[in-house]
Design an enzyme around this catalytic site. Structure first.
Site, PDB file in Angstrom:
ATOM      1  N   LYS A 249     -54.954  25.287  25.117  1.00 50.61           N
ATOM      2  CA  LYS A 249     -54.398  26.119  24.040  1.00 50.61           C
ATOM      3  C   LYS A 249     -55.112  25.799  22.732  1.00 50.61           C
ATOM      4  O   LYS A 249     -55.808  24.779  22.637  1.00 50.61           O
ATOM      5  CB  LYS A 249     -52.891  25.857  23.919  1.00 50.61           C
ATOM      6  CG  LYS A 249     -52.523  24.409  23.587  1.00 50.61           C
ATOM      7  CD  LYS A 249     -51.030  24.160  23.743  1.00 50.61           C
ATOM      8  CE  LYS A 249     -50.700  22.698  23.463  1.00 50.61           C
ATOM      9  NZ  LYS A 249     -49.291  22.382  23.782  1.00 50.61           N
TER      10      LYS A 249
ATOM     11  N   ARG B 277     -36.519  23.485  23.011  1.00 44.75           N
ATOM     12  CA  ARG B 277     -37.574  24.189  22.296  1.00 44.75           C
ATOM     13  C   ARG B 277     -37.931  25.486  22.989  1.00 44.75           C
ATOM     14  O   ARG B 277     -37.918  26.551  22.374  1.00 44.75           O
ATOM     15  CB  ARG B 277     -38.813  23.280  22.179  1.00 44.75           C
ATOM     16  CG  ARG B 277     -39.931  23.867  21.357  1.00 44.75           C
ATOM     17  CD  ARG B 277     -41.143  22.979  21.291  1.00 44.75           C
ATOM     18  NE  ARG B 277     -41.886  22.912  22.544  1.00 44.75           N
ATOM     19  CZ  ARG B 277     -43.106  22.396  22.679  1.00 44.75           C
ATOM     20  NH1 ARG B 277     -43.711  21.873  21.623  1.00 44.75           N
ATOM     21  NH2 ARG B 277     -43.720  22.367  23.840  1.00 44.75           N
TER      22      ARG B 277
ATOM     23  N   TYR C 252     -61.176  16.485  -9.109  1.00 50.41           N
ATOM     24  CA  TYR C 252     -59.933  17.031  -9.663  1.00 50.41           C
ATOM     25  C   TYR C 252     -59.009  15.922 -10.152  1.00 50.41           C
ATOM     26  O   TYR C 252     -58.808  14.914  -9.484  1.00 50.41           O
ATOM     27  CB  TYR C 252     -59.200  17.835  -8.601  1.00 50.41           C
ATOM     28  CG  TYR C 252     -59.818  19.195  -8.359  1.00 50.41           C
ATOM     29  CD1 TYR C 252     -59.917  20.116  -9.402  1.00 50.41           C
ATOM     30  CD2 TYR C 252     -60.287  19.542  -7.104  1.00 50.41           C
ATOM     31  CE1 TYR C 252     -60.491  21.362  -9.178  1.00 50.41           C
ATOM     32  CE2 TYR C 252     -60.852  20.775  -6.873  1.00 50.41           C
ATOM     33  CZ  TYR C 252     -60.956  21.689  -7.917  1.00 50.41           C
ATOM     34  OH  TYR C 252     -61.516  22.909  -7.706  1.00 50.41           O
TER      35      TYR C 252
ATOM     36  N   MET D 142     -61.549  21.688  -1.745  1.00 50.69           N
ATOM     37  CA  MET D 142     -61.517  22.663  -0.648  1.00 50.69           C
ATOM     38  C   MET D 142     -62.770  22.582   0.226  1.00 50.69           C
ATOM     39  O   MET D 142     -62.681  22.607   1.448  1.00 50.69           O
ATOM     40  CB  MET D 142     -61.361  24.077  -1.212  1.00 50.69           C
ATOM     41  CG  MET D 142     -61.156  25.120  -0.119  1.00 50.69           C
ATOM     42  SD  MET D 142     -61.068  26.794  -0.752  1.00 50.69           S
ATOM     43  CE  MET D 142     -59.522  26.781  -1.621  1.00 50.69           C
TER      44      MET D 142
HETATM   45  C1  LIG Z   1     -49.297  21.264  24.599  1.00 45.46           C
HETATM   46  C2  LIG Z   1     -48.570  21.146  25.868  1.00 45.46           C
HETATM   47  C3  LIG Z   1     -49.036  20.299  26.889  1.00 45.46           C
HETATM   48  C4  LIG Z   1     -50.173  19.334  26.684  1.00 45.46           C
HETATM   49  O1  LIG Z   1     -49.694  18.257  25.906  1.00 45.46           O
HETATM   50  P1  LIG Z   1     -50.573  16.996  25.528  1.00 45.46           P
HETATM   51  O2  LIG Z   1     -49.624  16.096  24.848  1.00 45.46           O
HETATM   52  O3  LIG Z   1     -51.640  17.482  24.611  1.00 45.46           O
HETATM   53  O4  LIG Z   1     -51.123  16.439  26.788  1.00 45.46           O
HETATM   54  C5  LIG Z   1     -48.390  20.337  28.106  1.00 45.46           C
HETATM   55  N1  LIG Z   1     -47.312  21.146  28.300  1.00 45.46           N
HETATM   56  C6  LIG Z   1     -46.820  21.933  27.338  1.00 45.46           C
HETATM   57  C7  LIG Z   1     -45.630  22.782  27.612  1.00 45.46           C
HETATM   58  C8  LIG Z   1     -47.413  21.958  26.081  1.00 45.46           C
HETATM   59  O5  LIG Z   1     -46.911  22.728  25.108  1.00 45.46           O
END
Ligand SMILES: *Cc1c(COP(=O)(O)O)cnc(C)c1O
Length: 380
Positions: free
Chosen positions: A56, A155, A275, A321
């Site tokens: 992801k 969640r 800055y 930046m």
């Molecule tokens: C992001 C995620 C993972 C991977 O988690 P890591 O801690 O990066 O290994 C696995 N399962 C779900 C549902 C996630 O959201």
């Protein structure tokens, strides 16, 4: 030394300004060989389970297609993304074959595109399950589906009462391929929440149609075999971030970051820099201004240092930046010139180190880096 091959490509966002290494301000090196090695290390911890890869957020900022392609070479067949859009672009990147799971599920209206692309929707609610079933009717074939249940993170996923309400008919036209849940406290091995979630997962699984199961993220793998089930879902450990905080990092480092010097200057004592004049020279000093800032994902709070030739060059004042000023007084005069590069992430300072200085986690640093950098893939 293994041969190094370079795969170069333009950075990913349309706002990206780097069209080659010469015009880029900073260079992110991604060691695909180290990612493959990390995958093998995790696999060696799995007596029974298969190992997927979570890619992801564009492979945690390192390039989902490049990472997935490297891991396909290691025999990885399962990839997880968060958004359907990520799944669609990954499918274009890696072609047909490997399984791609969309963890957030598919939003109404996107089902048919996702089904055509052969993505596996993760149903996080009865409504998502039903919408995917309707898509199966429309496309006229059985669609694979994963079901996420909430075992205590509160969640994402079906609640226990929602699972209780499911009926066999809810799966008509669907092939259940994975029951999954996510651990809230996997990086704390002694936290009792881990066991509570595992027990809740056992109970909820039995109420679903028979299908393979998956619970562990990177840290979850290290909780032991009873957390590994049929498939584990590591993300961050593949990318070299420590999955066992407080213990030595068992993974190999994956990224390094260099930024170019734009100009150097000589300053007398008592001169304000940057800055707010947050830094003032105590004595006559030399500084270098480098082409990297918080818009590149370097946290403004991480006032740390860069390295050149193993010499530490502290930041002088605030991160801007697009710019950072370094105090280079420790270097012999004339040694660092415009166009030279200094190291920001290297063996001297890891992603985890930067995260600690910035008061955050390696995940946030890693995913924030990169869209503006020139990426160099090593050991492809
Ligand atoms: C992001 C995620 C993972 C991977 O988690 P890591 O801690 O990066 O290994 C696995 N399962 C779900 C549902 C996630 O959201």
């Amino acid at each position: 030394m293994t041969a190094i091959s370079f795969v170069r490509r333009q950075a990913v966002t349309s706002s990206s300004i780097s069209s080659d290494e010469a015009s880029a301000g900073a260079i992110l090196r991604i060691d695909l060989g180290a990612i493959r090695e990390n995958y093998r290390r995790l696999k060696a911890m799995l007596p029974r389970a298969a190992c997927s890869a979570v890619v992801k957020a564009d492979g945690y900022g390192l390039g989902a297609t490049e990472v997935a392609s490297a891991l396909i070479g290691e025999g990885c067949e399962h990839f997880f993304v968060a958004h359907a859009s990520e799944g669609l672009s990954l499918r274009t990147g890696i072609g047909d074959g490997p399984k791609i799971y969309v963890m957030n599920g598919v939003f109404p209206g996107a089902e048919d595109d996702c089904a055509q692309a052969g993505l596996i929707a993760v149903a996080n609610s009865a409504a998502q399950l039903q919408a995917w079933r309707k898509a199966a009717c429309r496309v006229g074939r059985t669609l694979p589906v994963a079901v996420q249940v909430d075992t205590g993170m509160s969640r994402l996923g079906m609640s226990p009462s929602e699972v209780d309400g499911l009926e066999p008919a809810d799966f008509y036209g669907l092939e259940p391929v994975l029951a999954m849940s996510h651990l809230a406290c996997a990086d704390e091995p002694d936290n009792p929440v881990n066991q509570i979630q595992r027990h809740a997962f056992e109970v909820l699984r039995q109420k679903l149609p028979p299908m393979p199961a998956s619970l562990a993220n990177s840290s979850g793998i290290f909780l032991g075999e009873e957390y590994q089930y049929d498939l584990v879902r590591p993300g961050v450990a593949l990318y070299g971030i420590n999955p066992v905080p407080g213990r030595p990092n068992p993974m190999r480092k994956v990224v390094s970051l260099e930024a170019k010097v734009i100009q150097t200057r000589e300053l007398e004592a008592g001169i304000g820099v940057g800055y707010g004049h947050a830094f003032r020279t105590a004595a006559a000093s030399r500084t270098a201004t480098i082409a990297l800032g918080y818009a590149d994902g370097w946290p403004r709070r991480a006032g740390t240092a860069a390295w050149f030739d193993d010499i530490r060059l502290p930041f002088a004042g605030r991160v801007s930046m697009d710019l950072i000023v370094l105090d280079i007084s420790a270097l012999p005069e004339g040694q660092l010139k415009p166009g030279d590069t200094v190291e920001l992430i290297s063996r001297h300072q890891t992603v985890d180190d930067v995260a600690e200085i910035a008061g955050t986690i390696g995940y946030e640093i890693l995913t924030g880096l990169g869209s503006r950098f020139w990426r160099v893939y090593e050991n492809a």
